[in-house]
Motif scaffolding. Structure first.
Motif, PDB file in Angstrom:
ATOM      1  N   VAL A 102       0.855  -1.183   0.000  1.00  0.00           N
ATOM      2  CA  VAL A 102       0.000   0.000   0.000  1.00  0.00           C
ATOM      3  C   VAL A 102       0.892   1.234   0.000  1.00  0.00           C
ATOM      4  N   LEU A 103       0.643   2.137  -0.938  1.00  0.00           N
ATOM      5  CA  LEU A 103       1.304   3.437  -0.970  1.00  0.00           C
ATOM      6  C   LEU A 103       0.354   4.428  -0.317  1.00  0.00           C
ATOM      7  N   LEU A 104       0.761   5.002   0.800  1.00  0.00           N
ATOM      8  CA  LEU A 104      -0.142   5.762   1.656  1.00  0.00           C
ATOM      9  C   LEU A 104       0.366   7.181   1.903  1.00  0.00           C
ATOM     10  N   ASP A 105      -0.501   8.156   1.685  1.00  0.00           N
ATOM     11  CA  ASP A 105      -0.189   9.538   2.044  1.00  0.00           C
ATOM     12  C   ASP A 105      -0.511   9.743   3.522  1.00  0.00           C
ATOM     13  N   LEU A 106       0.209  10.653   4.172  1.00  0.00           N
ATOM     14  CA  LEU A 106      -0.078  10.951   5.582  1.00  0.00           C
ATOM     15  C   LEU A 106      -1.210  11.949   5.739  1.00  0.00           C
ATOM     16  N   GLY A 112      -3.387  10.076   7.800  1.00  0.00           N
ATOM     17  CA  GLY A 112      -3.178   8.733   7.277  1.00  0.00           C
ATOM     18  C   GLY A 112      -2.431   7.812   8.229  1.00  0.00           C
ATOM     19  N   LEU A 113      -1.814   8.383   9.270  1.00  0.00           N
ATOM     20  CA  LEU A 113      -1.100   7.551  10.230  1.00  0.00           C
ATOM     21  C   LEU A 113      -2.009   6.495  10.862  1.00  0.00           C
ATOM     22  N   ARG A 114      -3.300   6.825  10.992  1.00  0.00           N
ATOM     23  CA  ARG A 114      -4.222   5.875  11.634  1.00  0.00           C
ATOM     24  C   ARG A 114      -4.353   4.586  10.816  1.00  0.00           C
ATOM     25  N   GLY A 154      -0.351  -7.662   7.595  1.00  0.00           N
ATOM     26  CA  GLY A 154       0.710  -8.254   6.787  1.00  0.00           C
ATOM     27  C   GLY A 154       0.981  -7.522   5.487  1.00  0.00           C
ATOM     28  N   ILE A 155       0.503  -6.288   5.390  1.00  0.00           N
ATOM     29  CA  ILE A 155       0.675  -5.487   4.174  1.00  0.00           C
ATOM     30  C   ILE A 155       1.915  -4.605   4.314  1.00  0.00           C
ATOM     31  N   ASN A 156       2.696  -4.511   3.257  1.00  0.00           N
ATOM     32  CA  ASN A 156       3.853  -3.620   3.248  1.00  0.00           C
ATOM     33  C   ASN A 156       3.379  -2.189   3.005  1.00  0.00           C
ATOM     34  N   VAL A 157       3.516  -1.335   4.010  1.00  0.00           N
ATOM     35  CA  VAL A 157       3.062   0.047   3.898  1.00  0.00           C
ATOM     36  C   VAL A 157       4.242   0.941   3.555  1.00  0.00           C
ATOM     37  N   VAL A 158       4.108   1.659   2.449  1.00  0.00           N
ATOM     38  CA  VAL A 158       5.101   2.657   2.048  1.00  0.00           C
ATOM     39  C   VAL A 158       4.437   4.019   2.150  1.00  0.00           C
ATOM     40  N   VAL A 159       4.903   4.847   3.061  1.00  0.00           N
ATOM     41  CA  VAL A 159       4.351   6.194   3.206  1.00  0.00           C
ATOM     42  C   VAL A 159       4.997   7.098   2.176  1.00  0.00           C
ATOM     43  N   VAL A 160       4.147   7.778   1.403  1.00  0.00           N
ATOM     44  CA  VAL A 160       4.617   8.733   0.401  1.00  0.00           C
ATOM     45  C   VAL A 160       3.973  10.069   0.736  1.00  0.00           C
ATOM     46  N   THR A 161       4.763  11.029   1.163  1.00  0.00           N
ATOM     47  CA  THR A 161       4.195  12.236   1.749  1.00  0.00           C
ATOM     48  C   THR A 161       4.927  13.503   1.324  1.00  0.00           C
ATOM     49  N   ALA A 162       4.188  14.619   1.344  1.00  0.00           N
ATOM     50  CA  ALA A 162       4.794  15.931   1.129  1.00  0.00           C
ATOM     51  C   ALA A 162       5.157  16.573   2.456  1.00  0.00           C
ATOM     52  N   ASN A 163       4.772  15.937   3.563  1.00  0.00           N
ATOM     53  CA  ASN A 163       5.044  16.483   4.886  1.00  0.00           C
ATOM     54  C   ASN A 163       6.523  16.304   5.223  1.00  0.00           C
ATOM     55  N   PRO A 164       7.233  17.395   5.537  1.00  0.00           N
ATOM     56  CA  PRO A 164       8.670  17.286   5.797  1.00  0.00           C
ATOM     57  C   PRO A 164       9.030  16.941   7.236  1.00  0.00           C
ATOM     58  N   ASP A 165       8.017  16.800   8.111  1.00  0.00           N
ATOM     59  CA  ASP A 165       8.260  16.575   9.535  1.00  0.00           C
ATOM     60  C   ASP A 165       8.816  15.168   9.762  1.00  0.00           C
ATOM     61  N   LYS A 166      10.114  15.083  10.054  1.00  0.00           N
ATOM     62  CA  LYS A 166      10.758  13.779  10.220  1.00  0.00           C
ATOM     63  C   LYS A 166      10.258  13.046  11.458  1.00  0.00           C
ATOM     64  N   VAL A 167       9.701  13.774  12.431  1.00  0.00           N
ATOM     65  CA  VAL A 167       9.116  13.113  13.595  1.00  0.00           C
ATOM     66  C   VAL A 167       7.924  12.267  13.159  1.00  0.00           C
ATOM     67  N   TRP A 172       7.523  11.021  10.226  1.00  0.00           N
ATOM     68  CA  TRP A 172       8.095   9.894   9.488  1.00  0.00           C
ATOM     69  C   TRP A 172       8.459   8.777  10.474  1.00  0.00           C
ATOM     70  N   GLY A 173       9.118   9.182  11.573  1.00  0.00           N
ATOM     71  CA  GLY A 173       9.491   8.199  12.579  1.00  0.00           C
ATOM     72  C   GLY A 173       8.281   7.534  13.195  1.00  0.00           C
ATOM     73  N   GLU A 174       7.205   8.305  13.389  1.00  0.00           N
ATOM     74  CA  GLU A 174       5.985   7.745  13.953  1.00  0.00           C
ATOM     75  C   GLU A 174       5.387   6.712  13.005  1.00  0.00           C
ATOM     76  N   ALA A 175       5.418   6.997  11.712  1.00  0.00           N
ATOM     77  CA  ALA A 175       4.904   6.038  10.724  1.00  0.00           C
ATOM     78  C   ALA A 175       5.702   4.735  10.779  1.00  0.00           C
ATOM     79  N   LEU A 176       7.015   4.853  10.919  1.00  0.00           N
ATOM     80  CA  LEU A 176       7.850   3.656  11.033  1.00  0.00           C
ATOM     81  C   LEU A 176       7.531   2.900  12.324  1.00  0.00           C
ATOM     82  N   ARG A 177       7.296   3.657  13.396  1.00  0.00           N
ATOM     83  CA  ARG A 177       6.973   3.037  14.687  1.00  0.00           C
ATOM     84  C   ARG A 177       5.695   2.212  14.593  1.00  0.00           C
TER      85      ARG A 177
END
Length: 237
Positions: free
Chosen positions: A63-67, A75-77, A86-99, A101-106
């Motif tokens: 799944v390619l997911l915008d935040l 989109g974090l929810r 079991g789906i591979n989630v790839v976040v694709v975002t214009a949001n530059p907030d690296k925090v 990004w880290g939350e999405a990985l978490r």
């Protein structure tokens, strides 16, 4: 030796509210031979939970997911439930907030990519996932997760300061957040301005700030809101 999965057997779902960008992704992935579907995000009649359920039923590999999903909110929810399925989630975002990004990985995203990067970079991530290859350097992942943990610790410390306020001080802070002045608060509470000023001083001391503006900013920063005051007059501003 295990044979690589054919691209036509790899289902990719795009959850993105920017139609032009979503269509570009859909076209590029279709040309490369993937089974790709773009989720429509209508203005009415569909809830985030129904979209999530629909995507999980389709059982995509990726799944390619915008935040930032417009009226559908954050989109974090979606990340946690999709990753749990079991789906591979790839976040694709214009949001530059690296925090974030880290939350999405978490929550379970495999990687995060900026929309400002070339489209080929996103396609490369899809190819690597399809081949069962890693899509993010360990050092980058750990750095982003560390930023998220640091922000969480900072917010917890600030919240602890707010938790030191008495119920009355919390009410006063809430009214300051509404834009009310000391005079307004005193009139609404039927107390003297001197009493309210004393309460404001206590708030500043407990929050360890030097101005009402800083106190209000701190409260907004942690997303704090005062408890409702049934029957209490409020500012109409």
């Amino acid at each position: 030796m295990t044979q690589p999965t054919s691209r036509s057997q790899i289902k990719v779902v795009i959850i993105e509210d920017h139609v032009l960008f979503a269509e570009s992704l859909e076209l590029a992935l279709s040309v490369e031979g993937y089974d790709v579907k773009r989720v429509e995000l209508p203005l009415n009649g569909t809830t985030p939970s129904s979209i999530l359920a629909s995507v999980i039923r389709q059982a995509p590999r990726i799944v390619l997911l915008d935040l930032d999903l417009g009226h559908f909110g954050d989109g974090l929810r979606f990340v946690g439930p999709l990753a749990t399925a079991g789906i591979n989630v790839v976040v694709v975002t214009a949001n530059p907030d690296k925090v974030r990004w880290g939350e999405a990985l978490r929550y379970g995203a495999r990687t995060v990519r900026s929309k400002s990067n070339p489209l080929n970079e996103i396609l490369a991530v899809v190819r690597r996932l399809g081949n069962g290859q890693p899509v993010m350097e360990v050092e980058e992942r750990e750095s982003l997760l560390r930023l998220w943990h640091q922000r969480n610790a900072e917010l917890a410390e600030l919240q602890a300061k707010i938790d030191r306020l008495t119920p009355r001080e919390s009410q006063v802070l809430g009214r300051l957040m509404e834009g009310m002045t000391v005079h307004d608060i005193a009139a609404a509470s039927v107390v003297s301005e001197a009493t309210v000023r004393t309460q404001v001083k206590a708030i500043l001391a407990k929050l360890e700030v030097t101005s009402q503006i800083a106190a209000v900013g701190l409260a907004h920063h942690v997303g704090w809101h005062p408890a409702a005051e049934p029957g209490t007059p409020r500012s109409s501003r």
